[in-house]
Design a protein around this motif. Sequence first.
Motif, PDB file in Angstrom:
ATOM      1  N   LEU A  22      -4.736 -27.623  52.890  1.00  0.00           N
ATOM      2  CA  LEU A  22      -4.021 -27.084  51.687  1.00  0.00           C
ATOM      3  C   LEU A  22      -2.744 -26.526  52.059  1.00  0.00           C
ATOM      4  N   VAL A  23      -1.681 -27.098  51.470  1.00  0.00           N
ATOM      5  CA  VAL A  23      -0.274 -26.740  51.657  1.00  0.00           C
ATOM      6  C   VAL A  23       0.088 -26.046  50.364  1.00  0.00           C
ATOM      7  N   LEU A  24       0.689 -24.759  50.532  1.00  0.00           N
ATOM      8  CA  LEU A  24       1.313 -24.145  49.318  1.00  0.00           C
ATOM      9  C   LEU A  24       2.514 -23.797  49.555  1.00  0.00           C
ATOM     10  N   ASP A  25       3.300 -23.936  48.204  1.00  0.00           N
ATOM     11  CA  ASP A  25       4.643 -23.961  48.277  1.00  0.00           C
ATOM     12  C   ASP A  25       5.216 -22.674  47.443  1.00  0.00           C
ATOM     13  N   GLU A  26       5.589 -21.584  48.134  1.00  0.00           N
ATOM     14  CA  GLU A  26       5.763 -20.355  47.397  1.00  0.00           C
ATOM     15  C   GLU A  26       4.807 -19.985  46.494  1.00  0.00           C
ATOM     16  N   PRO A  27       3.637 -19.910  46.888  1.00  0.00           N
ATOM     17  CA  PRO A  27       2.369 -19.555  45.999  1.00  0.00           C
ATOM     18  C   PRO A  27       2.330 -18.329  45.009  1.00  0.00           C
ATOM     19  N   LEU A  28       3.296 -17.244  45.612  1.00  0.00           N
ATOM     20  CA  LEU A  28       3.400 -16.200  44.956  1.00  0.00           C
ATOM     21  C   LEU A  28       4.420 -15.672  44.103  1.00  0.00           C
ATOM     22  N   ALA A  29       5.309 -16.730  44.026  1.00  0.00           N
ATOM     23  CA  ALA A  29       6.736 -16.413  43.446  1.00  0.00           C
ATOM     24  C   ALA A  29       6.580 -16.326  41.805  1.00  0.00           C
ATOM     25  N   ASP A  30       7.165 -15.019  41.688  1.00  0.00           N
ATOM     26  CA  ASP A  30       7.299 -14.607  40.044  1.00  0.00           C
ATOM     27  C   ASP A  30       6.029 -14.485  39.458  1.00  0.00           C
ATOM     28  N   LEU A  31       4.995 -13.786  40.156  1.00  0.00           N
ATOM     29  CA  LEU A  31       3.720 -13.876  39.428  1.00  0.00           C
ATOM     30  C   LEU A  31       3.250 -12.506  39.285  1.00  0.00           C
ATOM     31  N   ASP A  32       2.437 -11.968  38.456  1.00  0.00           N
ATOM     32  CA  ASP A  32       1.828 -10.858  38.343  1.00  0.00           C
ATOM     33  C   ASP A  32       0.952 -10.450  39.577  1.00  0.00           C
ATOM     34  N   PRO A  33       0.774  -9.050  39.922  1.00  0.00           N
ATOM     35  CA  PRO A  33       0.150  -8.549  40.887  1.00  0.00           C
ATOM     36  C   PRO A  33      -1.506  -9.145  40.874  1.00  0.00           C
ATOM     37  N   ALA A  34      -2.204  -9.098  39.582  1.00  0.00           N
ATOM     38  CA  ALA A  34      -3.580  -9.832  39.436  1.00  0.00           C
ATOM     39  C   ALA A  34      -3.541 -10.917  40.023  1.00  0.00           C
ATOM     40  N   THR A  35      -2.557 -12.118  39.532  1.00  0.00           N
ATOM     41  CA  THR A  35      -2.713 -13.253  40.059  1.00  0.00           C
ATOM     42  C   THR A  35      -2.383 -13.463  41.539  1.00  0.00           C
ATOM     43  N   ARG A  36      -1.469 -12.750  41.787  1.00  0.00           N
ATOM     44  CA  ARG A  36      -1.200 -12.694  43.371  1.00  0.00           C
ATOM     45  C   ARG A  36      -2.419 -12.346  44.238  1.00  0.00           C
ATOM     46  N   ASP A  37      -3.477 -11.203  43.747  1.00  0.00           N
ATOM     47  CA  ASP A  37      -4.546 -10.751  44.379  1.00  0.00           C
ATOM     48  C   ASP A  37      -5.424 -11.915  44.405  1.00  0.00           C
ATOM     49  N   ALA A  38      -5.531 -12.458  43.431  1.00  0.00           N
ATOM     50  CA  ALA A  38      -6.439 -13.816  43.138  1.00  0.00           C
ATOM     51  C   ALA A  38      -6.171 -14.983  43.936  1.00  0.00           C
ATOM     52  N   ILE A  39      -4.879 -15.345  44.086  1.00  0.00           N
ATOM     53  CA  ILE A  39      -4.378 -16.297  45.037  1.00  0.00           C
ATOM     54  C   ILE A  39      -4.809 -16.007  46.629  1.00  0.00           C
ATOM     55  N   VAL A  40      -4.270 -14.700  46.773  1.00  0.00           N
ATOM     56  CA  VAL A  40      -4.482 -14.469  48.287  1.00  0.00           C
ATOM     57  C   VAL A  40      -5.813 -14.302  48.589  1.00  0.00           C
ATOM     58  N   ASN A  41      -6.698 -13.690  47.884  1.00  0.00           N
ATOM     59  CA  ASN A  41      -8.119 -13.832  48.059  1.00  0.00           C
ATOM     60  C   ASN A  41      -8.767 -15.147  48.174  1.00  0.00           C
ATOM     61  N   THR A  42      -8.492 -16.028  47.308  1.00  0.00           N
ATOM     62  CA  THR A  42      -8.938 -17.424  47.350  1.00  0.00           C
ATOM     63  C   THR A  42      -8.446 -18.023  48.766  1.00  0.00           C
ATOM     64  N   VAL A  43      -7.216 -18.016  49.070  1.00  0.00           N
ATOM     65  CA  VAL A  43      -6.731 -18.389  50.563  1.00  0.00           C
ATOM     66  C   VAL A  43      -7.594 -17.942  51.426  1.00  0.00           C
ATOM     67  N   GLU A  44      -7.713 -16.846  51.426  1.00  0.00           N
ATOM     68  CA  GLU A  44      -8.626 -15.950  52.530  1.00  0.00           C
ATOM     69  C   GLU A  44      -9.999 -16.463  52.679  1.00  0.00           C
ATOM     70  N   SER A  45     -10.555 -16.600  51.670  1.00  0.00           N
ATOM     71  CA  SER A  45     -12.100 -17.284  51.504  1.00  0.00           C
ATOM     72  C   SER A  45     -12.069 -18.561  52.089  1.00  0.00           C
ATOM     73  N   TYR A  46     -11.112 -19.479  51.730  1.00  0.00           N
ATOM     74  CA  TYR A  46     -11.145 -20.814  51.913  1.00  0.00           C
ATOM     75  C   TYR A  46     -10.753 -21.276  53.218  1.00  0.00           C
ATOM     76  N   ALA A  47      -9.838 -20.542  54.033  1.00  0.00           N
ATOM     77  CA  ALA A  47      -9.270 -20.941  55.257  1.00  0.00           C
ATOM     78  C   ALA A  47     -10.533 -20.487  56.445  1.00  0.00           C
ATOM     79  N   GLY A  48     -10.746 -21.521  57.288  1.00  0.00           N
ATOM     80  CA  GLY A  48     -11.829 -21.522  58.019  1.00  0.00           C
ATOM     81  C   GLY A  48     -11.766 -22.129  59.333  1.00  0.00           C
ATOM     82  N   ASP A  49     -12.645 -22.145  60.034  1.00  0.00           N
ATOM     83  CA  ASP A  49     -12.452 -22.773  61.537  1.00  0.00           C
ATOM     84  C   ASP A  49     -11.989 -24.197  61.615  1.00  0.00           C
ATOM     85  N   ASP A  50     -12.422 -24.977  60.264  1.00  0.00           N
ATOM     86  CA  ASP A  50     -12.091 -26.513  60.332  1.00  0.00           C
ATOM     87  C   ASP A  50     -11.179 -26.439  59.167  1.00  0.00           C
TER      88      ASP A  50
END
Length: 218
Positions: A136-164
């Motif tokens: 998954l490639v994310l190009d500036e995923p947090l630019a100009d976003l509200d704090p709630a959306t930034r948290d949602a995106i970061v949390n989703t990235v954290e839960s998705y990234a894994g060993d493979d």
Amino acid sequence: MRVRNLTKRYGDVVAVDDVTLDFTPGVHCFAGPNGSGKTTLLRCLAGLTRPTSGVVEDVGDVNYAFQTPSVYHDLIVADNLAVFSGFASEPPAWRAKLADRLGLEPMWDRPASALSDGYRKRLDLALALLDRPDVLVLDEPLADLDPATRDAIVNTVESYAGDDRYVLVSTHNLDRFAGLADRLTVMSLGRVIADEPRGEWEDPEAAYERALRAHRSG
């Protein structure tokens, strides 16, 4: 997954200059001043831009979430997800999980054209994840976003990234990825000036500034 001696030129401009990198699963952040070549490098890796020379090797299924969201503006959120799901082999439960994780349910029946920038970004990320890509490639995923959306995106990235799975993030918001970045690559003028795994730094933003200072003084 790796790139070897990758170069991309646009006329006389060298956007990426002889870059060689090996990638490991997890969250890999790319940082650098504007025009440093990080987005061009990631586009070459994803197959969206053809390099002038060099090779990209052993890349699996890649999905790319652009800085400007790519959605069907005339369709409601539910139909956007349904249409894109037609190109994926994942069960409906995965689509529902993504919608829940990104908080899309309140916007379920709203046209994408009527969404705020934050919700449009959430929808775009959900669409990129529908077929559970290897990369998954994310190009500036947090630019100009509200704090709630930034948290949602970061949390989703954290839960998705894994060993493979690989999540490659081009960002100027390194502080928001401090807790989950496994690796940091710093670029300047098309070249890699630092490439460090977690363990060589505590704060990726400080590591970025250190790399730039060393590059400028060297």
